[in-house]
Design a protein around this motif. Structure first.
Motif, mmCIF file in Angstrom:
data_model
loop_
_atom_site.group_PDB
_atom_site.id
_atom_site.type_symbol
_atom_site.label_atom_id
_atom_site.label_comp_id
_atom_site.label_asym_id
_atom_site.label_seq_id
_atom_site.Cartn_x
_atom_site.Cartn_y
_atom_site.Cartn_z
ATOM 1 N N LEU A 129 0.873 -1.218 0.006
ATOM 2 C CA LEU A 129 0.003 -0.182 0.156
ATOM 3 C C LEU A 129 0.785 1.229 0.059
ATOM 4 O O LEU A 129 0.449 2.445 -0.641
ATOM 5 N N ASP A 130 2.021 1.241 0.600
ATOM 6 C CA ASP A 130 2.936 2.355 0.924
ATOM 7 C C ASP A 130 4.170 2.264 1.115
ATOM 8 O O ASP A 130 4.383 1.014 1.737
ATOM 9 N N VAL A 131 5.195 2.876 0.786
ATOM 10 C CA VAL A 131 6.465 2.485 0.958
ATOM 11 C C VAL A 131 7.468 4.027 1.554
ATOM 12 O O VAL A 131 7.022 4.978 0.869
ATOM 13 N N LYS A 132 7.955 3.498 2.581
ATOM 14 C CA LYS A 132 8.725 4.688 3.114
ATOM 15 C C LYS A 132 10.263 4.254 3.156
ATOM 16 O O LYS A 132 10.539 3.203 3.363
ATOM 17 N N GLY A 133 11.201 5.255 2.901
ATOM 18 C CA GLY A 133 12.641 4.991 3.170
ATOM 19 C C GLY A 133 12.970 4.766 4.712
ATOM 20 O O GLY A 133 12.278 4.946 5.597
ATOM 21 N N LEU A 134 14.022 3.745 4.618
ATOM 22 C CA LEU A 134 14.489 3.190 5.955
ATOM 23 C C LEU A 134 15.282 4.284 6.656
ATOM 24 O O LEU A 134 15.872 4.912 6.079
ATOM 25 N N HIS A 135 14.951 4.470 8.053
ATOM 26 C CA HIS A 135 15.788 5.202 8.814
ATOM 27 C C HIS A 135 15.555 6.614 8.627
ATOM 28 O O HIS A 135 16.210 7.636 8.473
ATOM 29 N N GLY A 136 14.206 6.792 8.234
ATOM 30 C CA GLY A 136 13.839 8.264 7.991
ATOM 31 C C GLY A 136 14.319 8.965 6.734
ATOM 32 O O GLY A 136 13.973 10.078 6.554
ATOM 33 N N LYS A 137 14.824 8.204 5.879
ATOM 34 C CA LYS A 137 15.385 8.847 4.512
ATOM 35 C C LYS A 137 14.078 9.027 3.557
ATOM 36 O O LYS A 137 13.354 8.006 3.649
ATOM 37 N N GLN A 138 13.903 10.062 2.678
ATOM 38 C CA GLN A 138 12.811 10.298 1.881
ATOM 39 C C GLN A 138 13.052 9.530 0.792
ATOM 40 O O GLN A 138 14.348 9.618 0.380
ATOM 41 N N ILE A 139 12.248 9.017 0.391
ATOM 42 C CA ILE A 139 12.116 8.391 -1.270
ATOM 43 C C ILE A 139 11.810 9.620 -2.086
ATOM 44 O O ILE A 139 10.720 10.301 -2.200
ATOM 45 N N VAL A 140 12.610 9.565 -3.201
ATOM 46 C CA VAL A 140 12.708 10.796 -4.015
ATOM 47 C C VAL A 140 11.390 10.460 -5.239
ATOM 48 O O VAL A 140 11.544 9.284 -5.705
ATOM 49 N N GLN A 141 10.478 11.290 -5.299
ATOM 50 C CA GLN A 141 9.483 10.919 -6.440
ATOM 51 C C GLN A 141 10.153 11.286 -7.838
ATOM 52 O O GLN A 141 10.591 12.519 -7.747
ATOM 53 N N PRO A 142 10.117 10.462 -8.618
ATOM 54 C CA PRO A 142 10.572 10.927 -9.907
ATOM 55 C C PRO A 142 9.563 11.597 -10.716
ATOM 56 O O PRO A 142 8.315 11.615 -10.311
ATOM 57 N N GLU A 143 10.225 12.613 -11.487
ATOM 58 C CA GLU A 143 9.260 13.653 -12.281
ATOM 59 C C GLU A 143 8.476 12.894 -13.082
ATOM 60 O O GLU A 143 8.989 11.892 -13.958
ATOM 61 N N LYS A 144 7.318 13.179 -13.432
ATOM 62 C CA LYS A 144 6.677 12.675 -14.427
ATOM 63 C C LYS A 144 7.096 13.161 -16.022
ATOM 64 O O LYS A 144 7.415 14.283 -15.942
ATOM 65 N N LYS A 145 7.015 12.156 -16.712
ATOM 66 C CA LYS A 145 7.292 12.652 -18.189
ATOM 67 C C LYS A 145 6.445 13.587 -18.853
ATOM 68 O O LYS A 145 5.060 13.220 -18.698
ATOM 69 N N LYS A 146 6.683 14.185 -19.540
ATOM 70 C CA LYS A 146 5.996 15.267 -20.149
ATOM 71 C C LYS A 146 5.568 14.728 -21.480
ATOM 72 O O LYS A 146 6.006 13.958 -22.153
ATOM 73 N N SER A 147 4.495 15.143 -21.875
ATOM 74 C CA SER A 147 3.547 14.604 -23.077
ATOM 75 C C SER A 147 4.303 15.258 -24.410
ATOM 76 O O SER A 147 4.948 16.405 -23.942
#
Length: 158
Positions: A121-139
């Motif tokens: 359902l959800d994913v978080k980085g281990l040890h409080g590290k933030q997971i970087v959201q990839p940029e959405k590809k432009k059309s």
């Protein structure tokens, strides 16, 4: 009455009947989805796992248990789902990922995931590290507009 008017009336009645049937089927599907979401929320737990691989693949090729394949509707068996292969404790498992978070799941990293059965359902980085959201590809259309604006010397619209 002219024949074309009769045909027009019949077509209108059929369209109205189709709209009414779709309305009630949509309400029924919405109730079913709400029940399933409540069940997922009730059974969720946080697990630490190492993500080995992620792919979109057909259900029968994903290596999921036979019981899962038997319970899925025949129409869904051919569709591709986001599948994550992860090491949870000592064993390697294939898990189905939520479409909303599939792009943000890092590969070959250890994460804390909220899991309900075999559904992530959800994913978080281990040890409080933030997971970087990839940029959405432009059309193609947006890229073409930006290229045209750069040539014209105007500021690009975001």
């Amino acid at each position: 009455m002219k024949p074309w008017m009769i045909v027009l009336i019949v077509v209108a009645v059929v369209l109205i009947a189709i709209i009414v049937v779709l309305y009630f089927l949509g309400k029924k599907a919405q109730k079913k989805q709400a029940e399933q979401q409540a069940m997922l929320e009730a059974n969720k737990q946080t697990v630490s796992m190492l993500i080995i691989d992620k792919k979109r693949m057909k259900l029968r090729d994903a290596g999921l248990p036979q019981m899962v394949l038997d319970q899925t509707p025949k129409a869904m068996r051919g569709s591709k789902l986001p599948i994550i292969k992860a090491k949870v404790g000592p064993q390697i498992m294939s898990l189905i990922c939520d479409d909303k978070i599939y792009d943000s799941v890092p590969v070959k990293k250890e994460v804390k995931a909220v899991v309900s059965g075999i559904y992530v359902l959800d994913v978080k980085g281990l040890h409080g590290k933030q997971i970087v959201q990839p940029e959405k590809k432009k059309s193609r259309f947006k890229r073409a507009i930006e290229a045209a604006q750069e040539k014209a010397g105007a500021k690009p619209i975001k």
